[in-house]
Design an enzyme around this catalytic site. Structure first.
Site, PDB file in Angstrom:
ATOM      1  N   SER A 248       0.833  -1.193   0.000  1.00 37.13           N
ATOM      2  CA  SER A 248       0.000   0.000   0.000  1.00 37.13           C
ATOM      3  C   SER A 248       0.873   1.250   0.000  1.00 37.13           C
ATOM      4  CB  SER A 248      -0.963  -0.053   1.184  1.00 37.13           C
ATOM      5  OG  SER A 248      -2.126   0.695   0.911  1.00 37.13           O
TER       6      SER A 248
ATOM      7  N   LYS B 199     -22.795  16.509   7.317  1.00 32.13           N
ATOM      8  CA  LYS B 199     -21.818  16.968   8.288  1.00 32.13           C
ATOM      9  C   LYS B 199     -21.539  15.856   9.303  1.00 32.13           C
ATOM     10  CE  LYS B 199     -19.212  19.801  10.599  1.00 32.13           C
ATOM     11  NZ  LYS B 199     -17.886  20.167  10.072  1.00 32.13           N
TER      12      LYS B 199
END
Length: 323
Positions: free
Chosen positions: A124, A176
């Site tokens: 990764s 949010k």
């Protein structure tokens, strides 16, 4: 008995001489300590700036590290460093940290040859660091790949309901603070997170295709998150050769005329004494004095550091962080 003027002058002169010799003794002691440190640690900045091959170890979780970026920039500018070997043993880390490290390594590669040698794992974000080099060497059984981006969160809303706890929220918009562990994640919130992940994934696949000279479609095909052995990675053109540091030096010698006679110097980040490496110096001096227990405590303290993995991560086996 009162002192006459001549005696007062003599005493003041004696005090000045004593002050001078005290300062001189202190400076000599400091020089001796630094000299001993240089002798015990020939890789320190007190060693002569002779031509060498720089070696940097990239281990553990990758986060954005300004000290490491500045060190790599210094290697790029240091004329005595003729090449850079990256020793990588990392499962990855934050995506932003991996991006910053990638860019710092590329700045070195613009000035001098860079070769990466993968140890146990460079997956990764660790693989992102490797492809920043001009050449990649790995063991046949090394673990690499895991090309992708991850965003995880927990949903504890059912657990809270079972124990009679409710969480009220007032927010300015539906997305949010989403995803929110205190309530089931809406499809809209999942779509927003997926868009975020895929944008970073496109960046990752893009640099894989560019640095490894792969067709974009082929780069995307093999970038499905799976890990590869060094042998598999070689067949997929994710690395260039099988081997260890000797293979890395062979490439530097054959492709860039970097003499195998050049010594390797380990570069580490400054830990607070102008690049001297205070912790390493203190540890070496403690061992030289026979205080092995103190040296071990200094070493452990220097290694102890936290790594924040908030946000997107490019990491293989993130569950290991919980162990």
């Amino acid at each position: 008995m009162p002192l006459d003027a001549d005696q007062i002058v003599d005493r003041r002169r004696l005090r000045r001489k004593l002050s001078f010799w005290r300062v001189a003794a202190f400076l000599l002691a400091a020089i001796a300590i630094l000299g001993a440190a240089a002798a015990l640690m020939p890789e320190s900045p007190f060693a002569p700036r002779q031509a060498h091959v720089a070696r940097v170890a990239l281990t553990g979780i990758i986060v954005e590290d300004r000290d490491r970026q500045e060190m790599l920039d210094k290697i790029a500018k240091t004329r005595s460093a003729k090449a850079l070997i990256l020793m990588i043993d990392s499962p990855g880390g934050t995506t932003a940290g991996s991006e910053a490290l990638f860019e710092a390594i590329r700045r070195v590669a613009e000035k001098k040859p860079v070769v990466a040698q993968i140890g146990t794992v460079a997956a990764s974000g660790g693989y992102a660091a490797a492809i920043a080099a001009d050449h990649i060497v790995a063991r046949r059984t090394s673990i690499t790949g895991s090309i992708g981006v991850l965003f995880q969160w927990a949903d504890v809303s059912k657990l809270l309901g079972d124990i009679g706890v409710s969480v009220d929220t007032v927010k300015s918009g539906a997305l949010k603070a989403e995803p929110n562990p205190f309530e089931p994640t809406s499809d809209e919130a999942k779509a927003a997170v997926r868009s975020l992940v895929m944008d970073s994934y496109d960046w990752f696949v893009g640099i894989v295709a560019d640095r490894r000279n792969l067709d974009p479609a082929e780069a995307r095909r093999i970038s499905d998150g799976r890990i590869y052995s060094g042998g598999q990675a070689l067949k997929l053109n994710l690395i260039d050769a099988i081997g260890g540091e000797e293979a890395a030096r062979d490439w530097l010698a054959s492709e860039h005329n970097v003499s195998r006679g050049l010594k390797i110097r380990n570069w580490t980040t400054d830990d607070g004494l102008g690049g001297v490496g205070f912790a390493d110096t203190a540890s070496a001096l403690a061992r030289a004095a026979g205080w092995d227990t103190l040296a071990t405590l200094i070493d452990r303290g220097a290694r102890a550091s936290g790594a924040s993995l908030d946000g997107l991560v490019s990491l293989w086996q993130p569950q290991d962080l919980e162990k």
